[in-house]
Design a protein around this motif. Structure first.
Motif, PDB file in Angstrom:
ATOM      1  N   HIS A 139      -9.388  11.165 -12.944  1.00 47.27           N
ATOM      2  CA  HIS A 139      -8.768  10.987 -14.109  1.00 47.27           C
ATOM      3  C   HIS A 139      -8.652   9.965 -14.818  1.00 47.27           C
ATOM      4  N   ALA A 140      -8.201   9.928 -15.904  1.00 49.10           N
ATOM      5  CA  ALA A 140      -8.490   8.739 -16.691  1.00 49.10           C
ATOM      6  C   ALA A 140      -7.650   7.456 -16.058  1.00 49.10           C
ATOM      7  N   GLY A 141      -6.701   7.694 -15.340  1.00 49.40           N
ATOM      8  CA  GLY A 141      -5.979   6.341 -14.719  1.00 49.40           C
ATOM      9  C   GLY A 141      -6.277   5.933 -13.352  1.00 49.40           C
ATOM     10  N   GLY A 142      -7.494   6.882 -12.833  1.00 53.51           N
ATOM     11  CA  GLY A 142      -7.950   6.423 -11.446  1.00 53.51           C
ATOM     12  C   GLY A 142      -8.414   7.782 -10.963  1.00 53.51           C
ATOM     13  N   LEU A 143      -8.260   7.420  -9.481  1.00 54.11           N
ATOM     14  CA  LEU A 143      -8.900   8.874  -8.708  1.00 54.11           C
ATOM     15  C   LEU A 143      -7.581   9.185  -7.556  1.00 54.11           C
ATOM     16  N   ASP A 144      -7.210  10.348  -7.673  1.00 57.55           N
ATOM     17  CA  ASP A 144      -6.108  10.921  -6.657  1.00 57.55           C
ATOM     18  C   ASP A 144      -7.000  11.183  -5.404  1.00 57.55           C
ATOM     19  N   LEU A 145      -6.735  10.990  -4.180  1.00 62.47           N
ATOM     20  CA  LEU A 145      -7.262  11.368  -2.906  1.00 62.47           C
ATOM     21  C   LEU A 145      -6.249  11.583  -1.916  1.00 62.47           C
ATOM     22  N   GLY A 146      -6.248  12.962  -1.453  1.00 60.62           N
ATOM     23  CA  GLY A 146      -5.171  13.239  -0.617  1.00 60.62           C
ATOM     24  C   GLY A 146      -5.257  14.824  -0.324  1.00 60.62           C
ATOM     25  N   PHE A 147      -3.999  15.230  -0.168  1.00 60.42           N
ATOM     26  CA  PHE A 147      -4.110  16.704   0.166  1.00 60.42           C
ATOM     27  C   PHE A 147      -3.459  17.499  -1.199  1.00 60.42           C
ATOM     28  N   HIS A 148      -3.685  18.757  -1.239  1.00 61.34           N
ATOM     29  CA  HIS A 148      -3.337  19.575  -2.359  1.00 61.34           C
ATOM     30  C   HIS A 148      -1.596  19.545  -2.393  1.00 61.34           C
ATOM     31  N   ARG A 149      -0.939  19.647  -3.565  1.00 61.96           N
ATOM     32  CA  ARG A 149       0.497  19.643  -3.574  1.00 61.96           C
ATOM     33  C   ARG A 149       0.759  21.432  -3.073  1.00 61.96           C
ATOM     34  N   ARG A 150       1.989  21.591  -2.816  1.00 61.00           N
ATOM     35  CA  ARG A 150       2.523  22.662  -2.260  1.00 61.00           C
ATOM     36  C   ARG A 150       2.092  24.067  -3.255  1.00 61.00           C
ATOM     37  N   GLN A 159      -0.228   7.915   0.179  1.00 61.91           N
ATOM     38  CA  GLN A 159      -0.228   6.423   0.393  1.00 61.91           C
ATOM     39  C   GLN A 159       0.324   6.386   1.887  1.00 61.91           C
ATOM     40  N   THR A 160       0.574   7.532   2.691  1.00 64.27           N
ATOM     41  CA  THR A 160       0.666   7.493   4.112  1.00 64.27           C
ATOM     42  C   THR A 160       0.422   8.897   4.662  1.00 64.27           C
ATOM     43  N   CYS A 161       0.215   9.090   5.802  1.00 66.38           N
ATOM     44  CA  CYS A 161       0.125  10.288   6.381  1.00 66.38           C
ATOM     45  C   CYS A 161       0.187  10.200   7.934  1.00 66.38           C
ATOM     46  N   LEU A 162       1.287  10.746   8.435  1.00 66.81           N
ATOM     47  CA  LEU A 162       1.717  10.652   9.928  1.00 66.81           C
ATOM     48  C   LEU A 162       0.935  11.561  10.715  1.00 66.81           C
ATOM     49  N   LEU A 163       0.025  12.411  10.231  1.00 69.28           N
ATOM     50  CA  LEU A 163      -0.666  13.263  10.958  1.00 69.28           C
ATOM     51  C   LEU A 163      -2.077  12.480  11.596  1.00 69.28           C
ATOM     52  N   LEU A 164      -2.751  12.027  10.809  1.00 69.84           N
ATOM     53  CA  LEU A 164      -4.134  11.510  10.913  1.00 69.84           C
ATOM     54  C   LEU A 164      -4.009  10.248  11.783  1.00 69.84           C
ATOM     55  N   THR A 165      -4.954   9.934  12.790  1.00 74.29           N
ATOM     56  CA  THR A 165      -5.000   8.817  13.385  1.00 74.29           C
ATOM     57  C   THR A 165      -5.114   7.529  12.355  1.00 74.29           C
ATOM     58  N   PRO A 166      -4.373   6.347  12.923  1.00 74.42           N
ATOM     59  CA  PRO A 166      -4.342   5.260  11.943  1.00 74.42           C
ATOM     60  C   PRO A 166      -5.662   4.966  11.578  1.00 74.42           C
ATOM     61  N   GLU A 167      -6.861   4.961  12.341  1.00 73.52           N
ATOM     62  CA  GLU A 167      -8.053   4.524  11.954  1.00 73.52           C
ATOM     63  C   GLU A 167      -8.553   5.632  10.806  1.00 73.52           C
ATOM     64  N   LEU A 168      -8.438   6.787  10.878  1.00 73.44           N
ATOM     65  CA  LEU A 168      -9.046   7.551   9.728  1.00 73.44           C
ATOM     66  C   LEU A 168      -8.050   7.447   8.552  1.00 73.44           C
ATOM     67  N   PHE A 169      -6.832   7.227   8.609  1.00 75.83           N
ATOM     68  CA  PHE A 169      -5.978   7.325   7.559  1.00 75.83           C
ATOM     69  C   PHE A 169      -6.209   5.870   6.852  1.00 75.83           C
ATOM     70  N   ALA A 170      -6.565   4.717   7.824  1.00 75.94           N
ATOM     71  CA  ALA A 170      -7.167   3.375   7.066  1.00 75.94           C
ATOM     72  C   ALA A 170      -8.304   3.586   6.147  1.00 75.94           C
ATOM     73  N   LEU A 171      -9.095   4.384   6.528  1.00 76.29           N
ATOM     74  CA  LEU A 171     -10.492   4.561   5.401  1.00 76.29           C
ATOM     75  C   LEU A 171     -10.029   5.236   4.242  1.00 76.29           C
ATOM     76  N   ALA A 172      -8.885   5.874   3.890  1.00 80.35           N
ATOM     77  CA  ALA A 172      -8.613   6.268   2.629  1.00 80.35           C
ATOM     78  C   ALA A 172      -8.788   5.513   1.541  1.00 80.35           C
ATOM     79  N   ALA A 173      -8.055   4.264   1.676  1.00 84.31           N
ATOM     80  CA  ALA A 173      -8.047   3.315   0.479  1.00 84.31           C
ATOM     81  C   ALA A 173      -9.183   2.759   0.089  1.00 84.31           C
ATOM     82  N   PRO A 174     -10.227   2.368   0.934  1.00 81.90           N
ATOM     83  CA  PRO A 174     -11.315   2.037   0.608  1.00 81.90           C
ATOM     84  C   PRO A 174     -12.203   2.952   0.204  1.00 81.90           C
ATOM     85  N   LEU A 175     -12.101   4.107   0.640  1.00 79.81           N
ATOM     86  CA  LEU A 175     -12.860   5.126   0.054  1.00 79.81           C
ATOM     87  C   LEU A 175     -12.524   5.844  -1.155  1.00 79.81           C
TER      88      LEU A 175
END
Length: 432
Positions: A139-150, A159-175
């Motif tokens: 969108h105009a303000g940037g990129l949303d990356l995550g899961f769909h809203r309910r 900004q966080t996810c307790l389900l994923l391995t720490p290594e996998l979630f750490a890839l989210a920000a640089p991605l």
């Protein structure tokens, strides 16, 4: 133009939740019809707005929580209630485990099936999921990356996810930072990530292919972030196109290294996979010489089974079966492992085709294996081992087997999806 009235009429009512449904919603009743209310628990009294009809009842939007029921807990994730990834973080641990443990006997009871032994679930810890599908929205303000809203196509920018391995979630920000300048405003898509044993595997799904500059940027991102393979596809059905492959992503099944296809299905956690494999091998007869592994995927059960018997792996997905066969040949298992591509929903193995095997393992998708279970019910196979991610469809298929003369010896549930309504299991059937 007059707006068409919604079914349920938007009527507001006060209700008390009496149970948790199979999808994790609270259930109350109005006019003797069930009302499914998200984010509620037994004992909650609340005011809701009735909305669309669902399952012979209504879906409802909670408006005011008038009185809390027992067993409510503070959700550990700040996204809970908005993100659609978890349904039950607000249920305390003891009540959560009681609910999960009750799912399997309730499903069997509805089908009139009795198990010789219903085991306590094996609970897999949060923070262990090695595979995830992230939604993208530029969108105009940037990129949303995550899961769909309910119940929405909108994307929760995680900004966080307790389900994923720490290594996998750490890839989210640089991605997120890498993809933002590559995608035009308004574009939506998905990224499927797998944390393999030797690095990350990434499949980008967008309507338009990345141009040359984007491919170069993705190649640089891969080198910086230990991403061993990047692929692209326009949708989840077309064959992925390689962008960069620094090495093949690897997972070990049994003693065999397998490179799954881009975006291919694998068990979401290593610990969950290990629990399922252990239960399958426990159910395998010691003297079994010939085994059929149906809905084999890329071999998560095939290769452990091949350490004990000759295995025929049957799978409808060509890419998954190719990965399995390539791994078998490289490991010198061509012979002990044989393969057949076949859509087992449309063309199940017939009873006479199964007459020569000592055991069958079947691990269908969530809708189960109605047609294949019916064929198995008429077969002489002495041992059938079912793996399932859906107690409801499993119980239906189990009924077919029991009506065909099988005995359900035991069921081992595996809770590989913390805080979600999903429940996996392994079950052992033998001829009576």
């Amino acid at each position: 133009m007059r707006r068409r009235a919604r079914k349920g009429g938007g009527r507001q009512v006060e209700l008390t939740v009496t149970a948790i449904g199979s999808r994790g919603d609270g259930i109350a009743f109005v006019d003797e019809k069930p009302v499914f209310i998200p984010l509620t628990l037994p004992g909650d009294r609340l005011r809701v707005r009735l909305e669309a009809e669902k399952g012979g009842g209504f879906r409802a939007e909670p408006l005011d929580l008038l009185e809390e029921g027992p067993n409510r807990s503070d959700p550990p994730c700040p996204h809970f209630g908005v993100c659609g990834g978890c349904q039950l973080q607000h249920l305390d641990e003891s009540a959560y485990r009681d609910w999960k443990a009750a799912r399997m006997p309730e499903a069997l009871e509805r089908q009139g099936v009795t198990a010789g032994e219903l085991r306590e679930p094996i609970y897999i810890s949060a923070g262990s999921r090695r595979r995830a599908t992230f939604a993208l929205r530029r969108h105009a303000g940037g990129l949303d990356l995550g899961f769909h809203r309910r119940q929405s196509g909108a994307v929760v920018d995680l900004q966080t996810c307790l389900l994923l391995t720490p290594e996998l979630f750490a890839l989210a920000a640089p991605l997120r930072a890498a993809l933002e300048p590559l995608l035009p405003p308004g574009m939506r898509g998905d990224v499927i990530l797998l944390q393999a044993e030797n690095g990350f595997d990434l499949l980008l799904i967008t309507p338009e292919p990345p141009d040359l500059a984007a491919r170069e940027a993705l190649s640089a991102f891969a080198a910086e972030q230990q991403v061993v393979r990047v692929s692209w596809a326009a949708d989840g059905k077309m064959a992925p196109e390689p962008i960069v492959e620094r090495s093949a992503p690897l997972l070990t099944f049994g003693q065999t290294a397998v490179s799954p296809p881009p975006g291919g299905f694998v068990q979401p956690s290593q610990a969950g996979e290990a629990a399922l494999v252990a239960a399958v091998l426990e159910a395998l007869p010691k003297d079994a010489k010939r085994v059929a592994d149906l809905f084999a995927g890329c071999g998560s059960f095939t290769f452990p089974l091949a350490q004990h018997a000759t295995v025929t792996a049957v799978e409808g997905d060509a890419a998954a079966l190719a990965a399995l066969w390539t791994a078998a040949r490289r490991a010198g298992l061509a012979g002990p492992v044989m393969v057949e591509q076949r859509d087992l929903v449309r063309q199940p193995l017939h009873a006479e085709e199964l007459a020569a095997v000592d055991a069958v393992v079947f691990d269908p998708p969530q809708q189960g294996a109605r047609e294949q279970a019916q064929e198995l019910a008429g077969s002489p196979v002495p041992r059938v081992i079912a793996v399932s991610c859906n107690p409801v469809s499993f119980a239906r298929d189990a009924r077919s087997l029991v009506e065909g003369g099988y005995r359900l010896d035991w069921v081992q549930p595996v809770d590989q999806f913390p805080w979600a309504a999903h429940l996996e299991l392994v079950a052992s059937f033998s001829r009576t």
